[in-house]
Design an enzyme around this catalytic site. Structure first.
Site, short mmCIF file in Angstrom:
data_model
loop_
_atom_site.label_atom_id
_atom_site.label_comp_id
_atom_site.label_asym_id
_atom_site.label_seq_id
_atom_site.Cartn_x
_atom_site.Cartn_y
_atom_site.Cartn_z
N ARG A 194 1.09 -1.22 0.04
CA ARG A 194 -0.59 0.21 0.47
C ARG A 194 0.87 1.32 -0.38
NH1 ARG A 194 -5.21 1.57 3.75
NH2 ARG A 194 -5.80 -0.08 1.89
N HIS A 199 -7.84 0.78 -6.06
CA HIS A 199 -7.94 -0.43 -4.76
C HIS A 199 -8.69 -1.72 -4.89
CE1 HIS A 199 -7.79 -1.34 -0.48
NE2 HIS A 199 -8.92 -0.57 -0.38
N GLN A 256 -9.78 -4.00 -2.78
CA GLN A 256 -12.03 -4.27 -2.12
C GLN A 256 -12.43 -4.17 -3.08
OE1 GLN A 256 -12.83 -2.16 1.16
NE2 GLN A 256 -14.33 -2.29 0.29
N ASP A 306 -17.61 6.73 -1.53
CA ASP A 306 -16.05 6.85 -0.12
C ASP A 306 -16.45 7.93 0.58
OD1 ASP A 306 -13.75 6.09 0.59
OD2 ASP A 306 -12.62 6.55 -1.49
N CYS A 337 -16.52 1.09 1.73
CA CYS A 337 -15.39 0.72 1.87
C CYS A 337 -14.80 0.71 3.33
CB CYS A 337 -13.95 0.68 0.98
SG CYS A 337 -13.27 2.78 0.58
N ARG A 350 -13.42 -8.56 2.72
CA ARG A 350 -11.95 -8.75 2.58
C ARG A 350 -10.69 -9.98 2.73
NH1 ARG A 350 -10.13 -3.65 2.28
NH2 ARG A 350 -7.90 -5.12 1.81
#
Ligand code: CP
Ligand code: NVA
Length: 302
Positions: A103, A130, A133, A219, A259, A287
């Site tokens: 990340r 991402h 996700q 988001d 998320c 996840r």
């Protein structure tokens, strides 16, 4: 499968279904499974940005698959103090590890790491994408709808150029679900990402976009690394808050996706996030199962 998983363009629809089939099995058999495809393998988890879900789900996931997860704070690595190139880091880590999860900020850095490493690299979030996700989100939608096709109507509200929006567009392209990205002109989605995808469109009017939606996703308005733009973003995205007025225009059983982390009263009202339409904790849980399946396919095969 490709060596790496940097965006959802790295897998095809067949591979997506294979991952989902395994994820469903691993979810069901979590407490009884003796499936250990990562036995004897060490996976480096490099983080340059904060994380709760991604870090914990990957650490637990590697452990449950029999592997050894190593959390590596990028700021404490030589690369983090500007003392080593991405290429040297990739080559050295390839001598120790069997996979890297990273990340960081620039997507180009992850691409370079993947190019220079001869072990699989998984993108755990960049400024641009991402994919882990959205793969888990597609699986969550599949669990609720029992299918992924154009009859499944999803709306993404807010920052049309965020890592989540970009990956949502690729998720729609991969799975075939119908997607409307509802964002202001200034942050409208990337035309190139949407090109030749009749199931993906942009709409600037939050009310018009809500019609018939079965899932509404949003988001944060200020992603990690964009803090300097906070004032502009808070004002720009205000009309795109997901709240009761938007849900009243959607399909009757519309579900809410996020998320996480979420900011109640900003991109989503508290009554929606905490209400019965919200499936955000299912998303978070998935996840773990989906990333375990991904790692088993990508890293566990050798
Ligand atoms: N959704 C997500 O990636 O959460 P974290 O930033 O906590 O990892
Ligand atoms: N767009 C958000 C997602 C966090 C999981 C960010 O990049 O900060």
């Amino acid at each position: 499968m490709n060596k790496d998983f940097l965006t959802l363009q790295d897998i095809n629809q067949d591979e997506m279904w294979q991952i989902f089939e395994l994820a469903a099995k691993l979810k069901k058999e979590r407490n009884t499974s003796d499936f250990k495809p990562l036995a004897g393998k060490s996976i480096g988890l490099i983080f340059a940005k904060s994380s709760t879900r991604t870090r914990v789900s990957f650490e637990v996931g590697v452990h449950e698959l029999g592997g050894n997860p190593l959390y590596l704070d990028q700021g404490k690595m030589q690369i983090g103090r500007g003392s080593e190139t991405v290429g040297d880091t990739a080559k050295v880590l390839s001598r120790y590890l069997h996979g890297i999860v990273i990340r960081t900020y620039a997507h180009a850095e992850v691409e370079e790491l993947a190019r220079e490493a001869n072990i699989p690299v998984i993108n755990a979030l960049t400024n641009e994408y991402h994919p882990c996700q959205l793969l888990a989100d597609l699986f969550t939608i599949y669990e609720y709808s029992g299918k992924l096709d154009r009859s499944v109507k999803v709306g993404f509200y807010g920052d049309g150029r965020s890592n989540i929006a970009n990956s949502m567009i690729l998720a729609a392209r991969l799975s075939g679900i119908d997607l409307v990205v509802c964002a202001p002109e200034e942050e409208r989605p990337d035309e190139a990402l949407m090109a030749n995808a009749p199931n993906v469109r942009w709409e600037s009017d939050p009310k018009k976009a809500a019609k018939d939606l079965q899932y509404i996703y949003t988001d944060v308005w200020v992603s990690m690394g964009f803090e300097e733009e906070k004032a502009r973003r808070m004002a720009l995205f205000q009309p795109y808050q997901v709240n009761r007025a938007i849900f009243d225009l959607a399909a009757p059983d519309c579900k809410f996706l996020h998320c996480l982390p979420a900011h109640r009263g900003e991109e989503v009202s508290a009554d929606i996030l905490d209400g019965k339409c919200s499936i955000v904790y299912d998303e978070a849980e998935n996840r773990l199962h989906v990333q375990k399946a991904l790692m088993a396919k990508l890293i566990g095969k050798n």
